[in-house]
Design a protein around this motif. Structure first.
Motif, PDB file in Angstrom:
ATOM      1  N   TYR A 119       4.834  -0.474  53.648  1.00 51.24           N
ATOM      2  CA  TYR A 119       5.880  -1.492  53.611  1.00 51.24           C
ATOM      3  C   TYR A 119       7.219  -0.784  53.443  1.00 51.24           C
ATOM      4  O   TYR A 119       7.375   0.031  52.533  1.00 51.24           O
ATOM      5  N   THR A 120       8.168  -1.094  54.325  1.00 51.85           N
ATOM      6  CA  THR A 120       9.460  -0.426  54.235  1.00 51.85           C
ATOM      7  C   THR A 120      10.599  -1.436  54.340  1.00 51.85           C
ATOM      8  O   THR A 120      10.478  -2.462  55.000  1.00 51.85           O
ATOM      9  N   VAL A 138       9.791  -3.817  57.606  1.00 49.37           N
ATOM     10  CA  VAL A 138       8.750  -3.486  58.575  1.00 49.37           C
ATOM     11  C   VAL A 138       7.464  -3.220  57.809  1.00 49.37           C
ATOM     12  O   VAL A 138       7.478  -2.540  56.783  1.00 49.37           O
ATOM     13  N   VAL A 139       6.356  -3.773  58.311  1.00 54.33           N
ATOM     14  CA  VAL A 139       5.047  -3.542  57.715  1.00 54.33           C
ATOM     15  C   VAL A 139       4.155  -2.925  58.784  1.00 54.33           C
ATOM     16  O   VAL A 139       4.033  -3.454  59.888  1.00 54.33           O
ATOM     17  N   ASP A 140       3.538  -1.799  58.436  1.00 55.99           N
ATOM     18  CA  ASP A 140       2.601  -1.129  59.337  1.00 55.99           C
ATOM     19  C   ASP A 140       1.347  -0.827  58.520  1.00 55.99           C
ATOM     20  O   ASP A 140       1.344   0.105  57.715  1.00 55.99           O
ATOM     21  N   ARG A 141       0.345  -1.652  58.689  1.00 56.32           N
ATOM     22  CA  ARG A 141      -0.896  -1.593  57.891  1.00 56.32           C
ATOM     23  C   ARG A 141      -0.550  -1.666  56.411  1.00 56.32           C
ATOM     24  O   ARG A 141      -0.136  -2.713  55.943  1.00 56.32           O
ATOM     25  N   ASN A 142      -0.695  -0.583  55.661  1.00 54.26           N
ATOM     26  CA  ASN A 142      -0.408  -0.641  54.226  1.00 54.26           C
ATOM     27  C   ASN A 142       0.912   0.033  53.849  1.00 54.26           C
ATOM     28  O   ASN A 142       1.167   0.298  52.680  1.00 54.26           O
ATOM     29  N   ASP A 183       7.804   6.444  64.141  1.00 51.53           N
ATOM     30  CA  ASP A 183       8.280   5.344  64.976  1.00 51.53           C
ATOM     31  C   ASP A 183       9.333   4.601  64.153  1.00 51.53           C
ATOM     32  O   ASP A 183       9.025   3.640  63.457  1.00 51.53           O
ATOM     33  N   TYR A 184      10.561   5.077  64.189  1.00 46.92           N
ATOM     34  CA  TYR A 184      11.638   4.555  63.353  1.00 46.92           C
ATOM     35  C   TYR A 184      12.285   3.343  64.009  1.00 46.92           C
ATOM     36  O   TYR A 184      12.615   3.382  65.197  1.00 46.92           O
ATOM     37  N   THR A 185      12.432   2.272  63.237  1.00 50.05           N
ATOM     38  CA  THR A 185      13.157   1.100  63.725  1.00 50.05           C
ATOM     39  C   THR A 185      14.216   0.730  62.697  1.00 50.05           C
ATOM     40  O   THR A 185      14.076   1.042  61.516  1.00 50.05           O
TER      41      THR A 185
END
Length: 72
Positions: A50-51, A44-48, A32-34
């Motif tokens: 971090y990008t 962007v943070v998705d659970r653990n 799911d690229y944003t």
């Protein structure tokens, strides 16, 4: 994970030599690229996971990680 968007990659005069671009490969793999505005900070943070989108995101990404680790 962090990586430049296709738009940002194409700012580099050598991008046309690449056989593939990271954004395309991630999407092909089902990620799911944003992305944010080119060359602007985008975290962007998705659970653990971090990008940060680009080197300009490094300070905001570091602040977010420190904040979350400190709160844990």
């Amino acid at each position: 994970m962090t990586g430049l968007s296709n738009v940002e990659e194409r700012f580099n005069p050598f991008a046309w030599k690449a056989k593939w671009l990271l954004e395309d490969r991630l999407k092909e793999a089902g990620a799911d690229y944003t992305s944010g505005l080119p060359l602007k900070s985008h975290v962007v943070v998705d659970r653990n996971l971090y990008t940060g989108q680009n080197p300009g995101s490094s300070a905001a990404l570091a602040r977010r990680i420190i904040k979350d680790v400190s709160a844990a």
